[in-house]
Motif scaffolding. Sequence first.
Motif, short mmCIF file in Angstrom:
data_model
loop_
_atom_site.label_atom_id
_atom_site.label_comp_id
_atom_site.label_asym_id
_atom_site.label_seq_id
_atom_site.Cartn_x
_atom_site.Cartn_y
_atom_site.Cartn_z
N VAL A 21 0.86 -1.18 0.00
CA VAL A 21 0.00 0.00 0.00
C VAL A 21 0.90 1.23 0.00
O VAL A 21 1.76 1.39 0.87
N VAL A 22 0.72 2.10 -0.97
CA VAL A 22 1.56 3.29 -1.10
C VAL A 22 0.81 4.58 -0.75
O VAL A 22 1.42 5.64 -0.67
N GLY A 23 -0.48 4.48 -0.55
CA GLY A 23 -1.26 5.66 -0.20
C GLY A 23 -2.63 5.26 0.32
O GLY A 23 -3.17 4.22 -0.07
N THR A 32 -22.60 6.71 5.29
CA THR A 32 -23.75 6.85 6.20
C THR A 32 -23.44 6.34 7.61
O THR A 32 -24.36 6.03 8.36
N GLY A 33 -22.18 6.21 7.96
CA GLY A 33 -21.82 5.81 9.31
C GLY A 33 -21.94 4.34 9.61
O GLY A 33 -21.62 3.91 10.73
N ARG A 34 -22.40 3.55 8.67
CA ARG A 34 -22.60 2.12 8.92
C ARG A 34 -21.33 1.31 8.62
O ARG A 34 -21.24 0.15 8.99
N TYR A 35 -20.41 1.90 7.91
CA TYR A 35 -19.16 1.23 7.56
C TYR A 35 -17.97 2.13 7.86
O TYR A 35 -18.08 3.37 7.80
N ASP A 36 -16.86 1.52 8.20
CA ASP A 36 -15.58 2.22 8.21
C ASP A 36 -14.93 1.92 6.87
O ASP A 36 -14.72 0.74 6.53
N SER A 37 -14.65 2.95 6.08
CA SER A 37 -14.18 2.75 4.72
C SER A 37 -12.94 3.58 4.45
O SER A 37 -12.74 4.65 5.04
N ALA A 38 -12.15 3.10 3.51
CA ALA A 38 -10.96 3.83 3.08
C ALA A 38 -10.66 3.46 1.64
O ALA A 38 -11.04 2.37 1.15
N VAL A 39 -9.99 4.37 0.93
CA VAL A 39 -9.53 4.10 -0.43
C VAL A 39 -8.01 4.08 -0.40
O VAL A 39 -7.38 4.94 0.24
N ALA A 40 -7.42 3.10 -1.04
CA ALA A 40 -5.97 2.92 -0.97
C ALA A 40 -5.38 2.77 -2.36
O ALA A 40 -6.01 2.22 -3.27
N GLU A 41 -4.15 3.26 -2.49
CA GLU A 41 -3.37 3.11 -3.72
C GLU A 41 -2.36 1.98 -3.51
O GLU A 41 -1.62 1.96 -2.51
N LEU A 42 -2.33 1.03 -4.43
CA LEU A 42 -1.42 -0.11 -4.32
C LEU A 42 -0.18 0.12 -5.16
O LEU A 42 -0.19 0.92 -6.11
N ASP A 43 0.86 -0.64 -4.84
CA ASP A 43 2.13 -0.45 -5.56
C ASP A 43 2.08 -0.97 -6.99
O ASP A 43 2.99 -0.70 -7.77
N ASP A 44 1.04 -1.71 -7.34
CA ASP A 44 0.90 -2.17 -8.72
C ASP A 44 0.03 -1.23 -9.55
O ASP A 44 -0.34 -1.55 -10.69
N GLY A 45 -0.31 -0.09 -8.99
CA GLY A 45 -1.08 0.91 -9.72
C GLY A 45 -2.58 0.83 -9.53
O GLY A 45 -3.31 1.73 -9.96
N ARG A 46 -3.06 -0.20 -8.86
CA ARG A 46 -4.49 -0.33 -8.66
C ARG A 46 -4.98 0.57 -7.52
O ARG A 46 -4.22 0.89 -6.61
N ARG A 47 -6.24 0.91 -7.61
CA ARG A 47 -6.90 1.69 -6.57
C ARG A 47 -8.03 0.84 -6.02
O ARG A 47 -8.88 0.34 -6.79
N VAL A 48 -8.05 0.64 -4.70
CA VAL A 48 -9.02 -0.28 -4.11
C VAL A 48 -9.76 0.41 -2.98
O VAL A 48 -9.33 1.45 -2.45
N VAL A 99 -13.51 -6.22 3.72
CA VAL A 99 -13.68 -6.64 2.33
C VAL A 99 -12.97 -5.63 1.44
O VAL A 99 -13.12 -4.41 1.63
N VAL A 100 -12.21 -6.15 0.48
CA VAL A 100 -11.47 -5.29 -0.44
C VAL A 100 -12.02 -5.50 -1.84
O VAL A 100 -12.09 -6.64 -2.33
N VAL A 101 -12.42 -4.41 -2.50
CA VAL A 101 -12.92 -4.44 -3.87
C VAL A 101 -12.19 -3.38 -4.68
O VAL A 101 -11.57 -2.48 -4.11
N ASP A 102 -12.28 -3.51 -6.00
CA ASP A 102 -11.64 -2.48 -6.82
C ASP A 102 -12.47 -1.20 -6.80
O ASP A 102 -13.68 -1.20 -6.56
N PHE A 103 -11.80 -0.09 -7.03
CA PHE A 103 -12.44 1.22 -6.99
C PHE A 103 -13.08 1.52 -8.34
O PHE A 103 -12.46 1.36 -9.40
#
Length: 435
Positions: A21-23, A32-48, A99-103
């Motif tokens: 994870v690079v970012g 809506t407060g029901r989930y804790d969520s974050a968006v991350a940048e991976l070292d292979d260029g993907r955003r998840v 759970v991790v999904v693509d962005f």
Amino acid sequence: MARSPLTLAASITSALPRVGVVGVGALTEGATGRYDSAVAELDDGRRVVVRAPAEAAAGAELAAEVRALRALTPGVRGLLPFRAPELLGEAGLGDSRVVVVDFLPGYRVDAAHLPPGRGAATSLGGALAALHALPASVVRAEGLPARTTAQVRADVKRSIDRAVATHRLPTGLESRWRRAVDADEMWRFESTVVLGGAGAASFLFEDLEGVPTVTGLLEWHGLSIGDPATDLQWLASAPAAADDVYAAYVSHSGRAPDSRARERARLYAELEFAKWLVHGHDSGRDDIIADAIELLEALAAGVAGEQFATDAALDVDDAIALLDRTPDATPSSVDTSMHTDAYDPEELAQWLADEHEDDSDAPSQDDGPHAEVTGDATSDDAPRDAATSGADDEVSTAPIVLPVPPTAATPPDDGDAVADAERASEAALRRWMAD
């Protein structure tokens, strides 16, 4: 306590081995407060996107979403005109899971701000039609919920009963809803793959050639088989665009028309207030109960005197009665008989001539079925005469007697056209009797 984006990012390496994870940043849009969520940048260029439930109910919902995304095989995704998140991995996080999904890129449009006309409204209608056209096997293979028409109707009745049991439901709404449940014509629909009540905000838009177009769908936890109207209930919150969304939905749908879909959708939207009341009652939340009562009373005042399914479709008996009340039409002066590719007047004339020669040697008792009857086709005498002129065994059926219009006795100037029509009618009758 809410989990920080760094905590969620650390769980990504457990869900996706050999990935760095690079970012990372917080993802608050639509949470809506029901989930804790974050968006991350991976070292292979993907955003998840990584999500963890913030409450028990959200945990069950997230588990259902994982099952739904697994059901979306590459072949199924190819049937949709938009993207769905791809499930990349899962990992434990304390007593829950992440759970991790693509962005998916894009923006959302709230139903109340959905503009009418070509663009977002029509694209939404087409997207919903494509979703509802998915094969039922997509849901059944993964063991996701499937409800028949009868089960959907029973679920609605139970929702009303639970709301009534709180003793806070306005009596006018109870009467309105129960009449809808009791109206059989409201519940004649074909079950399809549905999202179970997803709204306009579940879809992502991008501007393609300057036109807002649905390119993604985020919420899949309600994937099941049920009433397609459940995915249309949000139209009640989009007064400006509702007609355009529904028109696009119908035009892209390959199923038989459902004349009561919008009425059921409206019913489901109203029942959301009742479910809010039941939730407040069951959880002992007076603030929720007060809010629900205010909403229900405003709804009751707005729909006072209105009922669902007021223009019920005619049944067979009603249709027959209507035909009896319909005045006789004046015979058309244009001959439209036997205008088909297979009709050859010369061949038919020769066939009739041959038949006439065969009939000339037949016993006179066979003349009965071909006798002409003039006068009113609804007269009681004509069927009795025709029935007694044929055989009286239990196997034979009474011949069909074709009424001759009163103007037949004085044919118009175009005698050939009338003669052709009469010969065609007799030929059709002969063929029917031969079969």
